[in-house]
Write a protein that holds these residues in place. Structure first.
Motif: not given
Ligand SMILES: [Zn+2]
Length: 478
Positions: A255-276
């Motif tokens: 679901p997410m590539i690990s690039d060595g940084c620490q990330w915190r998820k702060y939101g999620q949206k349904m993008a227009k024209g994309n089921p994902c």
DNA sequence: CGTTTTTGACCCGCGC
DNA sequence: GCGCGGGTCAAAAACG
């Protein structure tokens, strides 16, 4: 925190806390500064870099090491064939002589191949070194800028507060505070209100965050909004840099590539024209780090994951994250230098497009349609470019494990297979590092991009200068 | 218990 | 002003 008092001290202090000295030692930092500080050196460095690029280019056209090995084998097999034939009829001294000759040739060629291998390795490490230097410098610049900014902002805020207080007092004396409020710019008011919420929310709802930390955050986010004209000027470039987006397309099941940084998820949206859905992350490695990224799966090919980075880290990064960050920041600088050299507004982006090499149009592309300037690094192999993608990421080819089951014959397919294997493992940290360094290598190996990078570095170095009025435009172009 | 994720509400710029 | 879409906030839940 301890950062407050002396900017120069902190700038010097910063590398100590950074990762680079741990791996490379303080002396190299000095070298780096020497390297870039004088313009003569910059020039000499430019030519040197071009040389490096040429050589590596020449070499790469000769094929990457994994490939090289094949070449070596071919070279080996050809004489061995003649060798066999010689063994068959070993009677004539002429043939013996021939054999000796070919043996000699063989050893010469082998020596040549070995020499080229070492040369290649040397060049490769040089490129990496230059990349790391570039990134370290950027970090230093960033911290210096922030120090300057913090000082300036706190000063102006003090001034404004004093002014406001004065006004309020005066107005209270003469009527009401309502008049005074009118003097406060609306934006300022809003931003203050908003930030006071925001910075508390940042560090996980600890209401009583220390004022220094809060102010850091405050400065980070709101400096451009304060309508001191000087600040606008100075932070404009930085803001622009923050607004530049670098999106990386790569194949990944995770679901997410690990690039060595620490990330915190702060939101999620349904993008227009994309089921994902599109996920929003924020860097949590440092308190005030403004770097964000969006992760979204491609609509038509769900194995492709698009990760869009925005902003620059204001803190040292682990080596694992270095690769990705140096790549993206290089791309961003490239875009920035391209756009600033022609024009400020969006038309500039269109003009900037020709800066990108047509040799690798599918690898990097600039999107002028999106509201933000965006560079796209396409690391999928949907449009294979042997020159780019068969380049081994780093070090000997043997580090990549091949699944042999359906290994097609032919060197080109082998290269693509390698790439595909690489990209499908992109979720793994090591692969991602390898891949990004491949991308970095690709960026730095390209002559146009290299030139753009040099320009970008020059422009960044130019921005460090204490004179406020030097805009990046004048510097980037010359 | 501190940190991260989830998720609906909210903000803001833009086109109409 | 209104709706839309992208982006963010923040309370609550989940996690380790
Ligand atoms: Zn960061």
């Amino acid at each position: 925190m301890d950062v407050a008092s002396d900017p120069s001290l902190d700038a010097g202090d910063h590398p100590d806390r950074a990762y680079s000295p741990v791996t490379s030692g303080g002396k190299r930092i000095v070298n780096e500064m020497d390297f870039f500080s004088s313009k003569n050196h910059l020039n000499s460095k430019r030519t040197l870099w071009v040389d490096v690029k040429k050589e590596s280019r020449a070499h790469d056209q000769g094929m990457p090491p994994g490939y090289e090995i094949d070449i070596g084998l071919n070279l080996l097999t050809t004489p061995t064939d003649s060798d066999k034939s010689v063994v068959d009829d070993e009677t004539s001294p002429h043939i013996k002589e021939k054999r000796n000759q070919s043996n000699y040739k063989l050893s010469v060629l082998q020596a040549e191949v070995n020499r080229m291998k070492t040369e290649n390795q040397r060049l490769r490490s040089m490129v990496n070194h230059v990349n790391n230097n570039y990134y370290n410098l950027q970090m230093q610049i960033e911290s210096m800028k922030q120090q300057q900014q913090i000082e300036r902002i706190t000063k102006t805020v003090e001034d404004q507060r004093q002014m406001i207080d004065g006004i309020v007092l005066e107005e209270k004396r003469s009527g009401g505070a309502m008049v005074a409020r009118q003097f406060i710019p609306e934006k300022y008011e809003q931003s203050v209100e908003r930030t006071s919420r925001g910075c508390c929310g940042y560090r996980g709802h600890e209401g009583g965050e220390s004022p220094e930390i809060a102010s850091q955050d405050w400065v980070q986010n709101k400096a451009p909004k304060l309508d001191t004209s000087k600040d606008c000027d100075q932070t404009a470039d930085q803001a622009a840099m923050r607004r530049v987006r670098v999106s990386v397309r790569a194949r990944s099941e995770a679901p997410m590539i690990s690039d060595g940084c620490q990330w915190r998820k702060y939101g999620q949206k349904m993008a227009k024209g994309n089921p994902c859905p599109r996920a929003y992350y924020r860097c949590t490695m440092a308190l005030g780090c403004s770097v964000r990224k969006q992760v979204q799966r491609c609509a038509d090919d769900r194995t492709i994951l698009t990760t869009t980075y925005e902003g620059n880290h204001n803190h040292p990064l682990p080596p694992a994250a270095m690769t990705m960050v140096s790549t993206t920041s290089a791309a961003a600088s490239m875009l920035l230098s391209g756009s600033t050299s022609s024009s400020d507004h969006h038309g500039g982006l269109l003009n900037a497009t020709p800066i990108l090499p047509y040799t690798t149009p599918h690898f990097t592309s600039i999107s002028a349609s999106s509201p933000f300037p965006t560079v796209t690094l396409d690391l999928t192999n949907s449009t294979p470019n042997p020159l780019l993608f068969t380049r081994p990421p780093q070090g000997p080819f043997g580090h990549i494990h091949f699944p042999n089951q359906n290994l097609a014959s032919g060197p080109q397919n082998l290269g693509q297979q390698a790439l595909h294997n690489q990209t499908s493992k992109f979720c793994g940290l090591q692969s991602s590092r390898e891949m990004m360094s491949a991308a970095t290598a690709a960026i730095t190996a390209d002559p146009d991009l290299t030139a753009a990078l040099v320009a970008a570095i020059a422009s960044v170095m130019g921005n460090v200068s204490p004179h406020n009025n030097i805009s990046s435009n004048s510097n980037a172009t010359h």
